[in-house]
Scaffold this active site. Structure first.
Site, mmCIF file in Angstrom:
data_model
loop_
_atom_site.group_PDB
_atom_site.id
_atom_site.type_symbol
_atom_site.label_atom_id
_atom_site.label_comp_id
_atom_site.label_asym_id
_atom_site.label_seq_id
_atom_site.Cartn_x
_atom_site.Cartn_y
_atom_site.Cartn_z
ATOM 1 N N HIS A 95 16.056 -57.492 -11.320
ATOM 2 C CA HIS A 95 16.165 -55.757 -11.557
ATOM 3 C C HIS A 95 17.174 -56.260 -10.109
ATOM 4 C CE1 HIS A 95 13.432 -57.163 -6.931
ATOM 5 N NE2 HIS A 95 14.134 -55.859 -6.667
ATOM 6 N N HIS A 145 16.221 -59.505 2.489
ATOM 7 C CA HIS A 145 16.959 -60.264 1.831
ATOM 8 C C HIS A 145 18.043 -59.209 0.275
ATOM 9 C CE1 HIS A 145 14.707 -57.070 -0.841
ATOM 10 N NE2 HIS A 145 13.911 -58.485 -1.796
ATOM 11 N N TYR A 193 8.998 -49.662 -8.787
ATOM 12 C CA TYR A 193 9.885 -49.985 -10.431
ATOM 13 C C TYR A 193 9.847 -49.565 -11.082
ATOM 14 C CZ TYR A 193 10.134 -54.892 -7.762
ATOM 15 O OH TYR A 193 10.460 -55.934 -6.994
ATOM 16 N N HIS A 243 5.314 -54.451 -0.515
ATOM 17 C CA HIS A 243 5.738 -55.770 -0.726
ATOM 18 C C HIS A 243 4.636 -56.389 -0.051
ATOM 19 C CE1 HIS A 243 7.770 -56.045 -4.714
ATOM 20 N NE2 HIS A 243 9.516 -55.067 -3.361
ATOM 21 N N GLU A 273 14.822 -51.120 -8.520
ATOM 22 C CA GLU A 273 13.649 -51.082 -8.033
ATOM 23 C C GLU A 273 14.119 -49.780 -6.872
ATOM 24 O OE1 GLU A 273 13.089 -53.802 -5.328
ATOM 25 O OE2 GLU A 273 10.818 -53.498 -4.813
ATOM 26 N N HIS A 277 19.642 -55.557 -2.593
ATOM 27 C CA HIS A 277 19.414 -56.019 -3.454
ATOM 28 C C HIS A 277 19.943 -56.395 -4.934
ATOM 29 C CE1 HIS A 277 15.581 -55.396 -2.760
ATOM 30 N NE2 HIS A 277 15.296 -55.891 -4.081
#
Lengths: 304, 304, 304, 304
Positions: free
Chosen positions: C211, C197, C252, C243, C262, C150
């Protein structure tokens, strides 16, 4: 409070030396640290002594001897005295017999296996060094265990060998398997350290080798080990599972000569006052293979 | 080859006893095993002694004492003699002073902390028992560590306290942190066992407590611990990471009185001949927090 | 039910091309699949299309464009029509513009980022093949993610870009961050697939890149990624954590040009009827970094 | 690009309803969401629809039907038309037939199994909610999977059922098992989503149920599942291992009526252009049980 510091080495008999070296270096991921005639010396990346596995070219598979490193020569002398009092005959293995080793004393334990005690071996250091080390070295190959962890052997008189290790060598017994009536001990797990076991014995033919256990960090490393075994078509006997005994996680497989190996993870910490755990024979399946809850036939038959 | 078997207990001072008991039982997941006036006794599920944590109601946070269990009274006598020779004054803690304990000897170590040695404590058994045990008990709550693992303390003379633990108590030093010129030791990690550390000291004010480390099995358990801390709004100081020192995996957080706790996993096995690892002060950040590579300000300041 | 199949590629601007290629191949562990003037094409081992990352030599860091692969040309035509109706101007990227690609349509989304849609790209196959494959290939290097997962971008009008992705491109919104009064959307997580996502937007300057997320299998792989970053002295911004948004596990870090990367694991499966999760701005810290519970300053400032 | 959103429910026939409910709630860890005569409705904590498993009291075990949720009624109408064109007879399941459901269409697929398509079911929400959710709820019991993941069924004509799912229902085939000569398909893995499979078929008797797969997050959760099964004396058929097909990690076991269940983790993400993986029958052992490399006899025989 044992004068014995750790299981320091296993000398294994293998039939095709080069094939075996390839297996122990590429699949297990040990490092070759020396050669000496028909012997090849190997260590895991996290060990600092010169070797923990010696492959000896031979006509048959099996264990030549297991060696335990003793803290110092005073402890060794004390142990020698007690071993002789127990009735074992000591042989001196002179300096220079094998590569990078000092002298050792050798004797036969009640199950007929050859055992050595020693204090001296050349140190070559770990793969990460001792100055600001990273947690793991680059270039790891294969299963890449941290160290030789333990060995399991078979023999007839489990009571006697347990007495030998606990009374003479000051091991503590972490677990035992007994017949349902409690009369006969048929399995014994023994530790000179805070590990769940350094050596173990199960009822079976004398002088036979069951497996060498190599330590990997966790359950994902057990999965990685099993994946590598399949990718390389190494015979796997027992797919990833948990032991009831030690609670460790495990996969069992065979080297090219038929010597059984294990990648072993986790397992509890034991102290010398650890209350010995008892498994009754009717639960031996669960004790050995916690999820399957029964023994695999080959597990008690394939011995070298 | 130490006569000391393990770090057996920490007595921690807490300000609100009930709030603290709730925290140590619901969040950490220890089991309350007794109460005695202003003290509450707790153990982890995998420990068999009556308690490893004592919460003492007090006006201020901190560590009352750390207690180490000795193998037997002969070892204890030997240690007492050597401790007195080193110049420490021994006090007898009589039987009955605290719940479920026998007598102990108490003394002050060079960093000003109170330490006790003892051989006797009531055994209550682990959560899984010793007959055909399952690997973990039902009904675990919270972080549910296996055991008290180690403690970290601060003090001024790290050299002296290291000498005390290695020469008097026969610990081995697994790691040390030194100034870049190599002149001054500012951190010392000490083990009486095969664990990476049982106690550690870093340069700082004397007699202060840095943290109590509780052992969890693996990196996923560290994640679970961190999740539980956020769900319960417990202050987290350092989110999940790896230590360079010990290679262990960790999360740091605070009890309601401000005493720092750690959930700690993995870390290597050390033997008494383990070559001491040296961290130079310029790499101390990487040594302590391997991924962040620098210290967190609170880490050296929040002491109790 | 989107005609868009996946996030297929990111073209990233980098300043030192060779240094960047070394980083993306040795540290991230992508495979170089081609070069074409100032562009280098890379793919992850588990991707079958020719490339998912294009490095473009440039004077500044950032994202040139993000490309999404559409199921077929009928879906693409339908989407083109709707994009134009929304008011975006379409540009044709002719065949031969970049290596191994067919033609594409390019347009600017409401946050000022360049986006492409395409159906054609040469397939080169995964590292494991499609006949009796092993679960992972030999010879993996570095973090070795499975795939590009993503991207997160910043922009001013999060409502508009969300409408564009949901109404025009048929994404579903899995999560959103809103001001405490619920009036303004400041974060939007959007999926064309069953992933948590495929693209996300947070309030910030238009046309900026936050990112690129690469997928790794599990929390241990996140640890391995973080270890590799420290071993190679790659700047790590956020050490391993979870998260709140997506529940994924993360670390990260930055490429040599300052583009944020990431390594991302886990996260839920979303379906198109997934009830959108709402985070209120007062909980944004917990939403982004579940254990730390507050934002890192650089996280909203370091954009390329 | 399927109009089908997900495998929404399985209705399983069980013989002792209360024993089965206890098993599915205490061991699997589903939540009971309703009762209706001889049916009990259950969902996993991470599912938001009212139920994904229906237990139906019956004289024999097996699967009554599998239900797939369709995106909307337009897609449903389109699918109905195509299903009838394929030659299947559609039955209307009226509103009120089962708890919390809207109407559905029911038909028999080429392997003789009953399948339903529907768009309406009451939503009750996940265990974590949709406002600032924590990553997992308190009070989880047992294996606690995230969701129903897939089902495996047996039938005679794998080619036909594959055509039905790919051509009529727009699934993509992620993997297939074929005879060594490539002539006959004997296994087919089909996905309407980005999961590795939503439904699969292997050669065997028509209309039989092989297993229901429940998703757990990772390999440690598979271990936990296996531990729980042994602790509760649930019959385990296949201990933790990896699949070659899907690469997922797995443990297989049986509910009290003999319906096979699976706890399944990981597995790749598939897109609709995923190049179908082919397993040749000589490698079927490795394909199904990657570490064991041969089938377990019961695996093809124990069907309900």
């Amino acid at each position: 409070m044992s004068g014995i510091m750790r299981i320091g080495r296993l000398e294994l008999r293998v039939m095709d030396l080069e094939e075996s070296v390839n297996y122990y270096t590429d699949i297990i991921g040990l490092e070759e640290t020396g050669r000496d005639g028909d012997r090849v010396y190997l260590k895991a990346w996290d060990e600092y002594d010169h070797h923990s596995i010696i492959l000896q070219k031979s006509d048959s598979a099996g264990m030549d001897h297991m060696g335990f490193k003793v803290r110092d020569i005073y402890e060794l002398e004390k142990l020698e005295h007690r071993i002789e009092q127990f009735g074992c005959k000591l042989t001196r293995i002179p300096y220079g017999t094998r590569l990078a080793e000092g002298q050792a004393v050798r004797f036969e334990i009640p199950t007929g296996h050859q055992m050595e005690l020693y204090t001296e071996i050349e140190q070559v250091g770990t793969g990460t060094g001792i100055i600001n080390p990273h947690p793991w070295p680059d270039g790891l190959r294969g299963i890449a265990p941290h160290r030789l962890d333990h060995t399991l052997l078979t023999g007839d008189d489990i009571e006697a060998v347990t007495r030998f290790f606990t009374e003479v060598l000051d091991f503590h017994q972490t677990e035992k398997i007994v017949t349902v009536d409690g009369e006969v001990m048929i399995g014994s797990f023994l530790s000179a350290t805070n590990k769940a076991h350094d050596v173990a014995f199960v009822k079976g033919p004398d002088a036979k080798f069951h497996h060498a256990g190599f330590y990997v960090d966790n359950w994902y490393e057990v999965l990685k080990a099993a994946d590598i075994l399949t990718k390389n078509e190494v015979p796997v006997e027992v797919t990833p599972t948990r032991h009831g005994v030690t609670r460790g996680q495990t996969v069992y497989f065979f080297d090219p000569s038929g010597n059984r190996n294990e990648a072993f993870a986790s397992g509890y910490v034991s102290y010398s006052d650890f209350p010995t755990i008892t498994w009754t024979e009717d639960k031996i399946g669960t004790g050995i293979f916690y999820h399957r809850r029964e023994l695999v036939e080959s597990f008690s038959k394939a011995l070298t």
